[in-house]
Design a protein around this motif. Structure first.
Motif, PDB file in Angstrom:
ATOM      1  N   LEU A   1       0.845  -1.195   0.000  1.00 29.45           N
ATOM      2  CA  LEU A   1       0.000   0.000   0.000  1.00 29.45           C
ATOM      3  C   LEU A   1       0.883   1.249   0.000  1.00 29.45           C
ATOM      4  N   ALA A   2       0.338   2.311  -0.583  1.00 30.12           N
ATOM      5  CA  ALA A   2       1.034   3.601  -0.501  1.00 30.12           C
ATOM      6  C   ALA A   2       1.012   4.076   0.946  1.00 30.12           C
ATOM      7  N   PRO A   3       2.059   4.793   1.401  1.00 32.16           N
ATOM      8  CA  PRO A   3       2.099   5.250   2.792  1.00 32.16           C
ATOM      9  C   PRO A   3       0.867   6.088   3.170  1.00 32.16           C
ATOM     10  N   GLU A   4       0.352   6.859   2.214  1.00 31.52           N
ATOM     11  CA  GLU A   4      -0.789   7.733   2.512  1.00 31.52           C
ATOM     12  C   GLU A   4      -2.123   6.997   2.388  1.00 31.52           C
ATOM     13  N   HIS A   5      -2.095   5.739   1.990  1.00 33.11           N
ATOM     14  CA  HIS A   5      -3.341   4.984   1.802  1.00 33.11           C
ATOM     15  C   HIS A   5      -4.112   4.930   3.128  1.00 33.11           C
ATOM     16  N   PRO A   6      -5.413   5.255   3.096  1.00 30.17           N
ATOM     17  CA  PRO A   6      -6.168   5.332   4.372  1.00 30.17           C
ATOM     18  C   PRO A   6      -6.181   4.013   5.144  1.00 30.17           C
TER      19      PRO A   6
ATOM     20  N   GLU B   1      -5.019 -17.838  -2.120  1.00 29.66           N
ATOM     21  CA  GLU B   1      -3.822 -17.787  -1.265  1.00 29.66           C
ATOM     22  C   GLU B   1      -3.833 -16.581  -0.341  1.00 29.66           C
ATOM     23  N   GLN B   2      -3.175 -16.720   0.807  1.00 28.96           N
ATOM     24  CA  GLN B   2      -2.995 -15.602   1.719  1.00 28.96           C
ATOM     25  C   GLN B   2      -1.814 -14.762   1.247  1.00 28.96           C
ATOM     26  N   VAL B   3      -1.988 -13.455   1.201  1.00 27.75           N
ATOM     27  CA  VAL B   3      -0.934 -12.562   0.708  1.00 27.75           C
ATOM     28  C   VAL B   3      -0.621 -11.529   1.784  1.00 27.75           C
ATOM     29  N   PRO B   4       0.641 -11.453   2.246  1.00 29.80           N
ATOM     30  CA  PRO B   4       0.989 -10.483   3.294  1.00 29.80           C
ATOM     31  C   PRO B   4       0.853  -9.044   2.788  1.00 29.80           C
ATOM     32  N   VAL B   5       0.334  -8.165   3.643  1.00 33.78           N
ATOM     33  CA  VAL B   5       0.115  -6.764   3.257  1.00 33.78           C
ATOM     34  C   VAL B   5       1.186  -5.885   3.899  1.00 33.78           C
ATOM     35  N   TRP B   6       1.884  -5.138   3.058  1.00 31.59           N
ATOM     36  CA  TRP B   6       2.947  -4.229   3.516  1.00 31.59           C
ATOM     37  C   TRP B   6       2.641  -2.804   3.081  1.00 31.59           C
ATOM     38  N   VAL B   7       3.428  -1.887   3.607  1.00 34.03           N
ATOM     39  CA  VAL B   7       3.404  -0.507   3.122  1.00 34.03           C
ATOM     40  C   VAL B   7       4.795  -0.248   2.527  1.00 34.03           C
ATOM     41  N   ALA B   8       4.862   0.498   1.418  1.00 40.79           N
ATOM     42  CA  ALA B   8       6.174   0.740   0.791  1.00 40.79           C
ATOM     43  C   ALA B   8       6.236   2.127   0.150  1.00 40.79           C
TER      44      ALA B   8
END
Ligand code: ANZ
Ligand code: ZN
Length: 828
Positions: A263-268, A321-328
């Motif tokens: 996700l974008a850093p500014e993503h709510p 599938e399970q997909v890990p969610v990160w911020v980048a």
């Protein structure tokens, strides 16, 4: 030197500028019996003085205007002032002047310079964007946008220039810096006004195909700026949340290769997902850090990709599938949906991110005849191939899979095929004083209320105090801020932001068609008489900014039924820069040549001639003092040539007798020059080669006068040569040609003459018959072009069969050439 032989440019230029002004020689009506032609140079910001770039721009435009007029067109050639903007306000802060006063003084000075250049503007049509009779209609344009749902206010991370202390539109951020002052731009969350230019993205892109008269380079820049991408929006469900994470991808064929989500850093969702967890503080710090990084830095190829685990998983809808969610940092909020599905095997940024943080790399596109091994890949594979590891889609070529998976997503309700543009809405509010007020009132009762049209203009207050560091000076003027609500009549507040000055310049070329209209920005008949602009001329720096905004405005005006053209500018010429000593001529480089100095020393005609001769208009121009000197000498030569042959204009008739060879030669040169100048100017804007041809013609006329005995010179031939010389030079050097035109007995302006038509017959090359003798006896005859050189004629004579037969076994001792008559070969 006799007085009348001296080229007194000062007297000549002053005199004609006065007369043209008195006679209103360049006044133009919207409708006449002639076809209309609209030539326009980008109007300047009144910074104080014209620089050589301006002079070049206006000289080019003036040639086109004068040439088209002589060709029989009714030509609109106006000038005005893009007069709102920061420098006036900065001057106010520094010197305590009022922006209005500072601006008016600059306009007066620059207008005087324009006049000294001798441009053919219809000053009756001058527009000045900071005058209430103009900005009233700029405010009206804002209301038009508002009414059409194209102006809206929102809070968003926006570009902030800390030096100009105002926000900027995306187009005004050039490589991460403010377009005006070069300061690096920061992001700020602010409530701002936007124009929905994105609603027009597709049409702005499509209609580029109508602009065959624009430089390819400009069209490509606009295409890239609009940045259309065709792909799909896909939603990955997030267990425990109503709404999943939606990504935009151009590669739905790689969906089986997703191994992480970013996700974008500014993503709510970012802060929401970590709220109350032990990760919250670290994530907040990371987000803050990313926000300090400019967009350019975040998306640059070589920037370190950085991210943080948000500790949650989403589900890949295709394979469960399970997909890990990160911020980048490399994901931008402003593009697509602000979320990216990570496919490290086939996207380079994802590949680098996966290598750094240890995500699996899963190949799903296999190149023909080769097997990719994730463990040994050193870069993502982004080329075509066949699907593998992709369930039911295995074996499909990836382009086909793109369609099939797109359809499948739609069928299942997991996503839809969609289009994304890089173009963002246009941020149009500014926290400055010297701009058109935004005609909006905020009422505690009624909310946001547009100022009624009949209350326009919202006037800018005068005598505002400017203190360094004050943001939104209008907010500190109570008489301006406090008003009453037009709906309910209760106390309300005015919007204190002003408009981006690019709004003023997005519609000014329509106002020239109808500059005095007090009831509307322009009448439809007036704009239909002139628009679209036939030839627009200006700098490449506006390739995206002004030219994109003007195209957008035109489409909105078209949709509102106010104009009938869908594009504003049919042909565009982007002039090159003026270079001196290897660098762009500019104040900061200290290599500026002042137009006033050149005017004073050599005159405007010389300045124009040098500039037009030194380079084709679209190429860079190298300033050269010798070049200026040369242009000045040439004009002196023209002056003396015409003045010393004035008597041919007093002799009536053709002087009797037929034309001799020299007469025909001169006429051929005259008409060939006329043809070349006409074609160079009309078809190619090759002013430099046109002028070079005229210079040759002057040499040729001199040669004629020197070689042909005075008694044999034909007045009619010389008269025609000099007249055509003056006529073809007139668009380039309007003063000297006007003076000489009158000196030679004409009583009306040269600039109202009809452009001459060349005489095809005069152009035909002459042929002559040459007698060939060997040792004095006639052996053959040959037909050769009349202007063949002597050695060429000898060569041809020696090659004749009958001559060669005579020469067999002999040695050529001498060749006697009687030009135009015979060749006698002496051989033994
Ligand atoms: C998965 C994928 C796999 C992608 C692959 C590309 C290659 P263009 O062509 O410029 O439109 N993307 C989407 N939104 C983004 C954002 N907000 N910030 C940064 N990157 C973003 O680029 C579209 C691609 O850019 C999208 O397709 C997405 O990555 C990424 F082998 O999705 B792709
Ligand atoms: Zn109200």
């Amino acid at each position: 030197m006799a007085d009348e032989e001296r080229y007194d440019f000062k007297a000549i230029e002053g005199k004609w500028q006065r007369i043209w002004e008195e006679e209103q020689a360049y006044r133009v009506l919207n409708r006449t019996d002639k076809p209309n032609y609209y030539v326009l140079e980008m109007f300047p910001y009144p910074s104080g003085a014209l620089h050589m770039g301006h002079i070049r721009n206006y000289s080019i435009g003036d040639v086109v205007a004068r040439f088209k007029t002589m060709q029989g067109y009714n030509v609109l050639h106006p000038m005005g002032w893009d007069a709102f903007g920061m420098p006036a306000e900065n001057a106010a802060i520094q010197h305590g002047t009022q922006p209005a006063e500072w601006t008016r003084r600059n306009i007066a000075n620059m207008k005087a310079q324009q006049k000294r250049l001798g441009t053919s503007y219809d000053w009756q049509r001058e527009v000045t964007t900071c005058n209430p009779d103009y900005y009233r209609w700029t405010e009206w344009m804002f209301l038009l946008m508002y009414k059409r749902g194209l102006a809206y206010k929102k809070k968003a991370p926006v570009n902030w220039c800390p030096s100009c202390q105002t926000v900027l539109a995306n187009e005004q951020v050039i490589d991460g810096e403010c377009w005006r002052c070069g300061t690096p731009v920061a992001k700020k969350d602010l409530e701002q006004w936007f124009f929905k230019i994105t609603d027009y993205a597709e049409r702005l892109l499509e209609d580029l195909s109508l602009l065959g008269g624009w430089p390819e380079r400009v069209r490509v820049m606009q295409e890239n700026w609009i940045g259309k991408s065709v792909g799909a929006a896909v939603t990955f469900p997030l267990p425990g949340h109503k709404e999943g994470i939606t990504v935009f991808t151009t590669r739905q064929d790689t969906l089986y290769g997703v191994t992480f989500m970013v996700l974008a850093p500014e993503h709510p969702l970012v802060m929401e997902l970590v709220k109350g967890t032990e990760r919250e503080e670290a994530v907040r710090a990371f987000v803050e850090k990313c926000r300090q990084q400019s967009e350019i830095a975040r998306t640059a190829q070589d920037t370190e990709k950085e991210g943080l685990d948000l500790g949650v998983y989403c589900i890949n809808p295709l394979n469960g599938e399970q997909v890990p969610v990160w911020v980048a940092n490399y994901v931008l909020l402003e593009y697509g949906t602000g979320a990216v599905m990570g496919v490290p095997a086939h996207d380079q940024r994802d590949f680098e991110f996966a290598k750094k943080y240890g995500f699996p790399i899963r190949v799903v596109i296999q190149p023909e005849g080769e097997e990719l091994d994730p463990a040994r890949m050193t870069a993502a594979y982004a080329e075509p191939g066949v699907l593998v590891n992709s369930g039911p889609f295995n074996g499909l070529p990836n382009l086909e899979a793109q369609q099939k998976i797109g359809a499948y997503l739609e069928e299942k309700g997991w996503g839809r095929r969609t289009v994304t543009y890089r173009l963002r809405d246009w941020l149009v509010s500014r926290q400055r004083y010297w701009g058109a007020p935004i005609p909006i009132i905020y009422c505690p009762q009624c909310g946001t209320v547009p100022v009624p049209e009949e209350d326009l203009p919202v006037l800018l207050p005068e005598n505002v105090k400017f203190d360094p560091g004050v943001i939104s000076p209008l907010a500190h003027v109570p008489e301006f801020v406090n008003t009453t609500c037009p709906k309910c009549g209760r106390p309300a507040r005015r919007e204190t932001d002003t408009m981006d000055t690019f709004i003023c310049s997005s519609w000014y070329y329509y106002r020239y068609a109808d500059p005095k209209n007090a009831a509307a920005p322009f009448g439809k008949d007036a704009v239909e008489a002139w628009l679209p602009v036939d030839q627009y001329i200006g700098g490449i720096e506006h390739a995206v900014l002004h030219l994109l905004y003007s195209r957008f405005f035109t489409k909105v005006l078209y949709d509102a039924g106010l104009v009938s053209n869908v594009e504003p500018f049919t042909n565009l010429l982007t002039q090159g820069m003026v270079i001196k000593d290897g660098a762009k001529m500019s104040k900061s480089k200290g290599n500026v040549v002042s137009p006033d100095d050149i005017f004073a020393k050599y005159g405007a005609d010389t300045a124009r001639l040098f500039i037009l001769f030194a380079a084709p208009p679209d190429k860079d121009l190298d300033w050269s003092d010798q070049g200026v000197e040369g242009a000045w000498r040439f004009l002196g030569r023209v002056w003396r040539l015409v003045m010393s042959n004035k008597e041919v204009f007093r002799q009536k008739g053709d002087g009797g007798g037929g034309l001799a060879r020299a007469d025909r030669d001169l006429r051929r040169k005259v008409h060939a020059t006329l043809k070349k100048v006409t074609e160079d100017v009309a078809e190619r804007f090759n002013f430099n080669t046109a002028i070079a041809a005229v210079m040759e013609l002057v040499n040729e006329i001199h040669r004629y006068l020197e070689r042909v005995p005075v008694a044999e010179q034909k007045a009619a031939v010389v008269r025609e040569a000099l007249e055509i010389l003056l006529l073809v030079l007139a668009p380039f050097v309007p003063h000297i040609t006007e003076e000489l035109w009158h000196q030679t007995g004409h009583t009306d302006s040269i600039h109202r003459q009809t452009w001459p038509q060349w005489d095809e017959q005069a152009l035909a090359a002459e042929e002559i018959t040459v007698v060939v003798q060997v040792n004095g006896r006639l052996r053959d005859r040959m037909v050769v072009p009349a202007d063949s050189a002597e050695d060429e004629i000898e060569r041809l004579a020696l090659g004749l069969d009958k001559v060669r037969a005579q020469l067999d076994g002999k040695r050529v001792v001498k060749v006697i050439n009687v030009p135009g008559k015979l060749v006698n070969i002496v051989a033994r």
